[in-house]
Write a protein that holds these residues in place. Structure first.
Motif, PDB file in Angstrom:
ATOM      1  N   TYR A  99     104.038  -0.413 -15.316  1.00 25.10           N
ATOM      2  CA  TYR A  99     103.680   0.538 -14.377  1.00 25.10           C
ATOM      3  C   TYR A  99     102.148   0.896 -14.244  1.00 25.10           C
ATOM      4  CZ  TYR A  99     108.596   1.887 -14.972  1.00 25.10           C
ATOM      5  OH  TYR A  99     109.916   1.870 -15.102  1.00 25.10           O
ATOM      6  N   MET A 100     101.300   0.605 -15.292  1.00 26.27           N
ATOM      7  CA  MET A 100     100.075   0.968 -15.179  1.00 26.27           C
ATOM      8  C   MET A 100      99.497  -0.231 -14.459  1.00 26.27           C
ATOM      9  SD  MET A 100      98.864   2.963 -18.636  1.00 26.27           S
ATOM     10  CE  MET A 100      99.518   1.261 -19.898  1.00 26.27           C
ATOM     11  N   SER A 101      99.765  -1.312 -14.054  1.00 17.73           N
ATOM     12  CA  SER A 101      99.428  -2.293 -13.340  1.00 17.73           C
ATOM     13  C   SER A 101      99.039  -1.742 -12.025  1.00 17.73           C
ATOM     14  CB  SER A 101      99.979  -3.844 -13.617  1.00 17.73           C
ATOM     15  OG  SER A 101     101.198  -3.427 -13.050  1.00 17.73           O
ATOM     16  N   GLU A 102     100.284  -1.088 -11.515  1.00 15.40           N
ATOM     17  CA  GLU A 102     100.042  -0.590 -10.088  1.00 15.40           C
ATOM     18  C   GLU A 102      99.018   0.457  -9.882  1.00 15.40           C
ATOM     19  OE1 GLU A 102     102.103  -1.763  -7.135  1.00 15.40           O
ATOM     20  OE2 GLU A 102     101.999  -3.470  -8.871  1.00 15.40           O
ATOM     21  N   VAL A 103      98.731   1.181 -10.989  1.00 12.63           N
ATOM     22  CA  VAL A 103      97.739   2.095 -10.994  1.00 12.63           C
ATOM     23  C   VAL A 103      96.381   1.526 -10.974  1.00 12.63           C
ATOM     24  CG1 VAL A 103      96.573   3.872 -12.194  1.00 12.63           C
ATOM     25  CG2 VAL A 103      99.027   3.864 -12.449  1.00 12.63           C
TER      26      VAL A 103
END
Length: 219
Positions: A99-103
């Motif tokens: 999820y945080m990779s998209e951030v």
């Protein structure tokens, strides 16, 4: 009321597991987030698509199922046996890292193209542009969301109880099973305890939001 007070020391027996799983998951998750985020931006077809598959698989499947898979299936399928602690840290880290990779990716892309063009005009290499110009601005944008995901990871640590890690949820469930009439008190104190642990994380997230809002570059 005495029952509620008496339950607190019992639940605190699992506090060290909850905290260490959170810290390990956070460190691993943020590392994965940057690796996968840069992977999605890579010009290499294989890296970009491998990263995309990883992200979609971990975002598209249940964290509970992932924990069971790593704990029960992985040893039989590949002969790889890891401790329950490592499985909890790796699974939560990889799940939230997806999820945080998209951030990470979105924040890097959100930096004004003019910044990169100016750095190119100064004869900076691609690495230098990323290191000194783009990434510092992007990180300021990432921090508030990273804080929110840290709170989410805290709540996710309760799931490691299903793979027999003695965190506060696991200890609470054991006590409830031995004292059925104390179910309401156990779950009430678990709720309170998780909220107390989350309070400094909530404060940190709000501080990061205020700090980041002062430094985000705008066109």
């Amino acid at each position: 009321m005495n029952n509620y007070v008496e339950i607190i020391p019992i639940l605190l027996e699992g506090l060290d597991i909850t905290i260490t799983v959170l810290i390990g998951s956070a460190i691993f998750g943020y590392l994965i987030a940057f690796l996968a985020g840069f992977g999605r931006l890579s010009k290499n077809f294989l890296i970009r698509n491998f990263t995309k598959v990883y992200i979609e698989v971990f975002r598209g499947t249940s964290l509970v199922v992932q924990l069971f898979w790593f704990f029960y299936v992985l040893p039989g399928l590949l002969g790889i046996e890891l401790s329950a602690y490592l499985i909890g840290v790796i699974t939560i880290g990889m799940n939230y890292g997806a999820y945080m990779s998209e951030v990470v990716r979105g924040s890097i892309l959100a930096v004004s193209s003019g910044q990169s063009e100016a750095a190119t005009a100064l004869n900076m290499s691609r690495f230098q542009r990323m290191r000194f110009v783009i990434l510092p601005q992007a990180i300021r944008m990432m921090l508030p969301e990273f804080g929110n995901y840290l709170i989410q990871m805290l709540k996710a640590t309760s799931l490691v109880s299903i793979i027999s890690l003695a965190d506060i949820t696991y200890v609470g469930l054991l006590y409830r099973d031995a004292n059925i009439s104390e179910g309401v008190a156990v779950f009430t104190m678990l709720l309170v305890l998780y909220f107390i642990i989350a309070l400094p994380l909530i404060g940190l997230t709000r501080w990061l939001e205020r700090w980041a809002s002062k430094g985000v570059a705008t066109e």
